[in-house]
Design a protein around this motif. Structure first.
Motif, short mmCIF file in Angstrom:
data_model
loop_
_atom_site.label_atom_id
_atom_site.label_comp_id
_atom_site.label_asym_id
_atom_site.label_seq_id
_atom_site.Cartn_x
_atom_site.Cartn_y
_atom_site.Cartn_z
N LEU A 1 -3.96 27.43 3.74
CA LEU A 1 -3.82 26.15 3.06
C LEU A 1 -5.21 25.56 2.80
N VAL B 1 -5.72 26.45 7.93
CA VAL B 1 -6.31 25.50 6.99
C VAL B 1 -7.78 25.84 6.78
N PHE C 1 -11.23 17.76 5.35
CA PHE C 1 -10.36 17.63 6.52
C PHE C 1 -10.82 16.38 7.27
N ALA D 1 -7.79 25.50 11.92
CA ALA D 1 -8.50 24.86 10.82
C ALA D 1 -9.96 25.26 10.87
N SER E 1 -8.26 20.25 -4.80
CA SER E 1 -7.93 21.28 -3.81
C SER E 1 -7.47 22.56 -4.49
N ASP F 1 -7.85 22.65 1.35
CA ASP F 1 -8.06 21.24 1.04
C ASP F 1 -9.55 21.01 0.85
N VAL G 1 -2.79 17.89 6.02
CA VAL G 1 -2.50 19.33 6.17
C VAL G 1 -1.40 19.57 7.19
N VAL H 1 -3.29 21.97 -1.12
CA VAL H 1 -2.64 20.68 -0.90
C VAL H 1 -2.35 20.08 -2.28
#
Length: 266
Positions: free
Chosen positions: A210, A238, A215, A83, A148, A212, A221, A133
Motif C-alpha cells: 500500500l 505500507v 505517513f 510500514a 499516492s 502513500d 493506511v 491510498v
C-alpha cells in the motif's frame, strides 16, 4: 535526414534548458539537471535507516536486536503488517512531498519512487501487487490527480510489480486530516474505504503493498489496510515517501512555504 532530426532535437532541448532552467524541487534554486537537489537541500535530508521498529519503520536512536518493536507498535498494534518510508518529513523532503501534492509536480514522482524502492526493499520483495491510498472522486476532480497513485505507478515501473489502481475506493469524502489528533483521524476515516466486488478476487490471498505519500499517525493506511484484509488480502505492508517521526509535528511549514557544489539525484 535522421541526423538532421537528431540535431534539431538537441537544439530544442538546449533552448528549453535556457528558457526553463532546472530547479531544485526543495528550494527552487537552479541546478545542473532536472530531478536533482541542491547541496543545501540534500544535506538537510534524513534518510530512514536501520535500526528501526520492525513494524512501524521508525528509527531507533540506539542499537537494538533485529525485529525489535517500538513502544508505539507494542501499545497500539496497527492493522497493516509493516510500514517503511524513505525520508523523515521535514525540510526539503516535506517541501518535495507538498510540491507533488499541491503544486502539480507529478514529474517528481519517479525520483521519489526510486528513493522509496531502496527504503522498502524488504517489503517490495514479498509483495504481489501495489495499491495506492485512494482519493474521493470529488477531491480527485478538484486536484486532477492522486499523488499516492502517481507514486504507486512510478514504483510499479521501478519494481516490475503490477499496480491495481481501482482495487480500493474512498466511499465518502472525509474532512482534511491536518490538525486532527490520532483519535480524531481514526473517527474521521471510519468506514471511508471499500474494495469493489469486482476487485476482491484480484486481492484474495495476495500480499499487498500500500503506497502513500506521507505517513503521519497511520490512521489512513490503517483504514485502507482494514478494507483490503476484509476483502481477502493475506497481508498489507505500507511504503511511503516520507514519515512524520514520533514527537515531531506534521503541520505544513507555513513559514517556509513550498520552498524554503554537485547536486545529488533524487
Amino acid at each position: 535526414m535522421a541526423s538532421i532530426a537528431f540535431h534539431a532535437l538537441v537544439l530544442i532541448g538546449q533552448a528549453g534548458r535556457i528558457l526553463f532552467p532546472p530547479t531544485c524541487p526543495g528550494c527552487r534554486r537552479h541546478v545542473a539537471a532536472p530531478g536533482t537537489l541542491c547541496p543545501r537541500c540534500w544535506g538537510g535530508l534524513r534518510f530512514l535507516e536501520k535500526p528501526w521498529c520492525a513494524v512501524l519503520g521508525t528509527p531507533f536512536l540506539y542499537e537494538v536486536e533485529e525485529g525489535a518493536l517500538s513502544p508505539q507498535a507494542i501499545a497500539q498494534p496497527p492493522v497493516f503488517d509493516r510500514a517503511r518510508a524513505a525520508v523523515a518529513y521535514r525540510g526539503a523532503a516535506a517541501r518535495i512531498a507538498r510540491a507533488l501534492k499541491y503544486a502539480d509536480r507529478t514529474d517528481l514522482a519517479p525520483p521519489m519512487a526510486r528513493w522509496m524502492a531502496r527504503a522498502g526493499a524488504e517489503v517490495i520483495a514479498e509483495a504481489d501487487l501495489i495499491v495506492a491510498v485512494p482519493l474521493h472522486w470529488r477531491r480527485f476532480w478538484e486536484r486532477r490527480f492522486n499523488q499516492s497513485a502517481e507514486l504507486a505507478r512510478a514504483l510499479a515501473r521501478e519494481t516490475g510489480l503490477p499496480f491495481e489502481p481501482d482495487a480500493v475506493t474512498r466511499k465518502r469524502r472525509t474532512r482534511p486530516q491536518v490538525g486532527l489528533s490520532r483519535a480524531e483521524r481514526e473517527r474521521n476515516l471510519r468506514g471511508a474505504f471499500a474494495v469493489p466486488a469486482e476487485a476482491a478476487p484480484r486481492l484474495r490471498g495476495k500480499r499487498v503493498l500500500l503506497v502513500d505519500d506521507v505517513f503521519t499517525t497511520g490512521a489512513t493506511v490503517n483504514a485502507v489496510a482494514r478494507a483490503l484484509k476484509r476483502a481477502g488480502a493475506s497481508g498489507v505492508d505500507v511504503l511511503a515517501f516520507a514519515m512524520v517521526l514520533p514527537g515531531e509535528a506534521w503541520e505544513d511549514d507555513v513559514a517556509g512555504g513550498f520552498w524554503g557544489g554537485p547536486e545529488e539525484s533524487i
